[in-house]
Design a protein around this motif. Structure first.
Motif, PDB file in Angstrom:
ATOM      1  N   ILE A   1       0.859  -1.181   0.000  1.00  0.00           N
ATOM      2  CA  ILE A   1       0.000   0.000   0.000  1.00  0.00           C
ATOM      3  C   ILE A   1       0.897   1.233   0.000  1.00  0.00           C
ATOM      4  N   ALA A   2       0.606   2.174  -0.868  1.00  0.00           N
ATOM      5  CA  ALA A   2       1.413   3.395  -0.909  1.00  0.00           C
ATOM      6  C   ALA A   2       1.348   4.100   0.434  1.00  0.00           C
ATOM      7  N   MET A   3       2.499   4.467   0.940  1.00  0.00           N
ATOM      8  CA  MET A   3       2.557   5.121   2.241  1.00  0.00           C
ATOM      9  C   MET A   3       3.340   6.423   2.113  1.00  0.00           C
ATOM     10  N   SER A   4       2.991   7.387   2.932  1.00  0.00           N
ATOM     11  CA  SER A   4       3.760   8.623   2.968  1.00  0.00           C
ATOM     12  C   SER A   4       3.803   9.112   4.405  1.00  0.00           C
ATOM     13  N   ASN A   5       4.888   9.779   4.732  1.00  0.00           N
ATOM     14  CA  ASN A   5       5.016  10.346   6.069  1.00  0.00           C
ATOM     15  C   ASN A   5       4.224  11.639   6.134  1.00  0.00           C
ATOM     16  N   VAL A   6       3.579  11.865   7.254  1.00  0.00           N
ATOM     17  CA  VAL A   6       2.810  13.080   7.444  1.00  0.00           C
ATOM     18  C   VAL A   6       3.531  13.908   8.503  1.00  0.00           C
ATOM     19  N   PHE A   7       4.027  15.045   8.080  1.00  0.00           N
ATOM     20  CA  PHE A   7       4.743  15.920   8.991  1.00  0.00           C
ATOM     21  C   PHE A   7       3.999  17.235   9.110  1.00  0.00           C
ATOM     22  N   ARG A   8       4.009  17.787  10.284  1.00  0.00           N
ATOM     23  CA  ARG A   8       3.447  19.114  10.450  1.00  0.00           C
ATOM     24  C   ARG A   8       4.574  20.109  10.221  1.00  0.00           C
ATOM     25  N   PRO A   9       4.242  21.331   9.891  1.00  0.00           N
ATOM     26  CA  PRO A   9       5.289  22.341   9.723  1.00  0.00           C
ATOM     27  C   PRO A   9       6.035  22.555  11.038  1.00  0.00           C
ATOM     28  N   ASP A  10       7.321  22.762  10.954  1.00  0.00           N
ATOM     29  CA  ASP A  10       8.143  22.988  12.139  1.00  0.00           C
ATOM     30  C   ASP A  10       8.105  24.477  12.462  1.00  0.00           C
ATOM     31  N   GLU A  11       7.185  24.844  13.338  1.00  0.00           N
ATOM     32  CA  GLU A  11       7.002  26.248  13.690  1.00  0.00           C
ATOM     33  C   GLU A  11       7.180  26.420  15.188  1.00  0.00           C
ATOM     34  N   VAL A  12       7.808  27.495  15.564  1.00  0.00           N
ATOM     35  CA  VAL A  12       8.000  27.796  16.982  1.00  0.00           C
ATOM     36  C   VAL A  12       6.657  28.166  17.583  1.00  0.00           C
ATOM     37  N   GLY A  13       6.329  27.510  18.672  1.00  0.00           N
ATOM     38  CA  GLY A  13       5.064  27.778  19.340  1.00  0.00           C
ATOM     39  C   GLY A  13       5.287  28.479  20.666  1.00  0.00           C
ATOM     40  N   GLN A  14       4.262  28.524  21.465  1.00  0.00           N
ATOM     41  CA  GLN A  14       4.348  29.153  22.774  1.00  0.00           C
ATOM     42  C   GLN A  14       5.157  28.241  23.692  1.00  0.00           C
ATOM     43  N   THR A  15       6.146  28.806  24.371  1.00  0.00           N
ATOM     44  CA  THR A  15       7.001  28.027  25.262  1.00  0.00           C
ATOM     45  C   THR A  15       6.843  28.515  26.698  1.00  0.00           C
ATOM     46  N   LEU A  16       7.309  27.698  27.624  1.00  0.00           N
ATOM     47  CA  LEU A  16       7.249  28.046  29.049  1.00  0.00           C
ATOM     48  C   LEU A  16       8.477  28.860  29.437  1.00  0.00           C
ATOM     49  N   THR A  17       8.323  29.693  30.445  1.00  0.00           N
ATOM     50  CA  THR A  17       9.463  30.428  30.989  1.00  0.00           C
ATOM     51  C   THR A  17      10.227  29.503  31.938  1.00  0.00           C
ATOM     52  N   HIS A  18      11.444  29.911  32.305  1.00  0.00           N
ATOM     53  CA  HIS A  18      12.221  29.102  33.259  1.00  0.00           C
ATOM     54  C   HIS A  18      11.470  28.950  34.575  1.00  0.00           C
ATOM     55  N   GLU A  19      10.844  30.018  34.999  1.00  0.00           N
ATOM     56  CA  GLU A  19      10.117  29.971  36.268  1.00  0.00           C
ATOM     57  C   GLU A  19       8.962  28.970  36.211  1.00  0.00           C
ATOM     58  N   GLN A  20       8.232  28.951  35.079  1.00  0.00           N
ATOM     59  CA  GLN A  20       7.118  28.013  34.922  1.00  0.00           C
ATOM     60  C   GLN A  20       7.612  26.571  34.889  1.00  0.00           C
TER      61      GLN A  20
END
Length: 99
Positions: free
Chosen positions: A57-76
């Motif tokens: 069966i034909a297969m392909s990898n599904v990747f999401r775009p590599d985008e920077v999202g919201q991150t936690l602070t050091h304190e969090q």
């Protein structure tokens, strides 16, 4: 006509350094002959216009775009840590160096 003969099986046994009894030679002659016949049948069907595949069966990898999202602070990140030093998690040494 069979391509695999008892003499060929004995020769292959010598090359593989396997001592074969007469019963084993007879059994292997039949088994190897069936294998060679099946390979020949597959070779007849395989044509240049049929692409080789690794999966039916034909297969392909599904990747999401590599985008920077919201991150936690050091304190969090460190707010629930049992022990922290200089903005890092402090853990027990696993090699027995610091006990």
């Amino acid at each position: 006509m069979s391509e695999i003969t008892p003499d060929l099986v004995r020769h292959l046994g010598v090359l593989a350094r396997i001592q074969l009894s007469d019963d084993e030679v007879t059994q292997l002659t039949g088994q190897l002959d069936v294998i060679v016949d099946n390979i020949a049948k597959v070779s007849e069907v395989a044509t240049a216009d049929v692409p080789a595949t690794s999966h039916p069966i034909a297969m392909s990898n599904v990747f999401r775009p590599d985008e920077v999202g919201q991150t936690l602070t050091h304190e969090q990140v460190l707010q629930n840590a049992p022990d922290a030093v200089d903005g890092r998690f402090r853990v027990t040494a696993i090699l027995g160096e610091e006990q």
